[in-house]
Design an enzyme around this catalytic site. Structure first.
Site, short mmCIF file in Angstrom:
data_model
loop_
_atom_site.label_atom_id
_atom_site.label_comp_id
_atom_site.label_asym_id
_atom_site.label_seq_id
_atom_site.Cartn_x
_atom_site.Cartn_y
_atom_site.Cartn_z
N LEU A 1 41.35 -48.76 19.03
CA LEU A 1 40.40 -48.18 20.20
C LEU A 1 39.72 -49.67 20.47
O LEU A 1 39.24 -49.93 21.50
CB LEU A 1 39.82 -47.68 20.12
CG LEU A 1 40.66 -46.04 19.52
CD1 LEU A 1 39.60 -45.59 18.83
CD2 LEU A 1 41.28 -45.78 20.60
N GLY A 2 39.42 -50.84 20.10
CA GLY A 2 38.56 -52.45 19.94
C GLY A 2 38.23 -52.86 18.77
O GLY A 2 38.74 -52.56 17.72
N GLY A 4 36.11 -55.67 17.08
CA GLY A 4 34.08 -56.22 17.28
C GLY A 4 33.15 -56.85 16.54
O GLY A 4 34.88 -58.26 16.22
N TYR A 6 32.42 -57.54 14.07
CA TYR A 6 31.99 -57.04 12.71
C TYR A 6 33.39 -56.19 12.02
O TYR A 6 33.59 -55.98 10.63
CB TYR A 6 30.72 -56.50 11.71
CG TYR A 6 30.09 -57.53 12.40
CD1 TYR A 6 29.57 -59.06 11.79
CD2 TYR A 6 28.71 -57.05 12.92
CE1 TYR A 6 29.06 -60.15 12.11
CE2 TYR A 6 28.09 -58.30 13.58
CZ TYR A 6 27.49 -59.51 12.98
OH TYR A 6 26.51 -60.58 13.12
N GLY A 7 34.20 -56.07 12.31
CA GLY A 7 35.57 -54.73 12.52
C GLY A 7 36.02 -54.39 14.09
O GLY A 7 36.19 -54.62 14.66
N VAL A 9 38.06 -50.98 15.29
CA VAL A 9 38.24 -49.66 15.72
C VAL A 9 39.53 -48.95 15.65
O VAL A 9 39.77 -49.41 16.66
CB VAL A 9 36.89 -48.65 16.55
CG1 VAL A 9 37.19 -47.58 16.25
CG2 VAL A 9 36.05 -49.72 15.95
N LYS A 24 36.34 -47.22 12.31
CA LYS A 24 35.75 -48.22 12.25
C LYS A 24 35.95 -48.55 10.82
O LYS A 24 35.75 -48.46 10.08
CB LYS A 24 34.13 -48.41 12.37
CG LYS A 24 34.20 -50.01 12.55
CD LYS A 24 32.17 -49.49 12.95
CE LYS A 24 30.74 -51.10 13.05
NZ LYS A 24 30.05 -50.65 13.77
N ASP A 125 21.31 -52.46 20.34
CA ASP A 125 21.78 -52.87 20.94
C ASP A 125 23.06 -52.20 21.82
O ASP A 125 23.81 -52.14 22.34
CB ASP A 125 23.53 -53.46 19.69
CG ASP A 125 24.41 -54.59 20.23
OD1 ASP A 125 23.79 -54.96 21.10
OD2 ASP A 125 25.11 -54.56 19.43
#
Length: 181
Positions: A1-2, A4, A6-7, A9, A24, A125
């Site tokens: 899904l995505g 980031g 730091y991780g 998803v 996540k 954020d």
């Protein structure tokens, strides 16, 4: 899904309920290299748990947290899946939103932030990438605030003075505090 900072998803299926969820996955080794502490992971989880404790099904404008698990050097955070993608994606693919949808989504974002602030949590954020949509249809979509990685719980002695967030979305008064006094 995505992906980031730091991780990553992923979309997954709960084999007990057949419900689609978002997972996540945080790589603890990578996090330590970027000075991301386990306390920050715990802060993210604690912020999300507050929404579950306050409402039977969570706050309607904050992503629902289900569970967390650890295995080897990974932390798995299980959350509600939003099939509509991010607000950023909705705008990118569909163009500017009509005023009526902007107003609707802004009210939902404010309600989610109000709830967080009433529980002494600051997100730090907020940006279109961290606002997920329950559907891709703006008429029926509900905004869900996600990514509590920079959030923190405030108290009287800790007012969260650390500057953080995504540079393109930081308020000018945070960047230039002396010019706004």
């Amino acid at each position: 899904l995505g992906k980031g900072s730091y991780g990553d998803v992923y979309k997954a299926k709960n084999t007990l309920t057949n419900e689609i969820v978002a997972v996540k996955i945080l790589d603890v080794k990578k996090l330590h290299m970027k000075h991301y502490t386990f306390k920050r992971i715990q802060d993210e989880i604690d912020s999300m748990k507050v929404t579950v404790e306050q409402y039977t099904n969570g706050n309607p404008n904050i992503i629902r947290f289900y569970d967390v698990a650890e295995k080897d050097d990974q932390v798995f955070i299980f959350e509600e899946f939003c099939q509509g993608g991010s607000l950023q994606s909705m705008i990118y693919h569909g163009g500017p939103l009509q005023d009526k949808y902007c107003k609707k989504f802004l009210r939902q974002i404010i309600e989610g932030v109000r709830f967080l602030h009433s529980n002494n949590i600051v997100h730090r954020d907020l940006k279109p990438d961290n606002l997920m949509m329950t559907t891709s249809n703006p008429e029926t979509a509900v905004v869900k605030i996600i990514d509590f990685g920079l959030s923190r719980k405030l108290n009287d002695s800790n007012l969260g003075g650390t500057m953080c967030g995504s540079p393109g979305y930081i308020a000018p008064e945070v960047l230039f505090p002396k010019q706004n006094k």
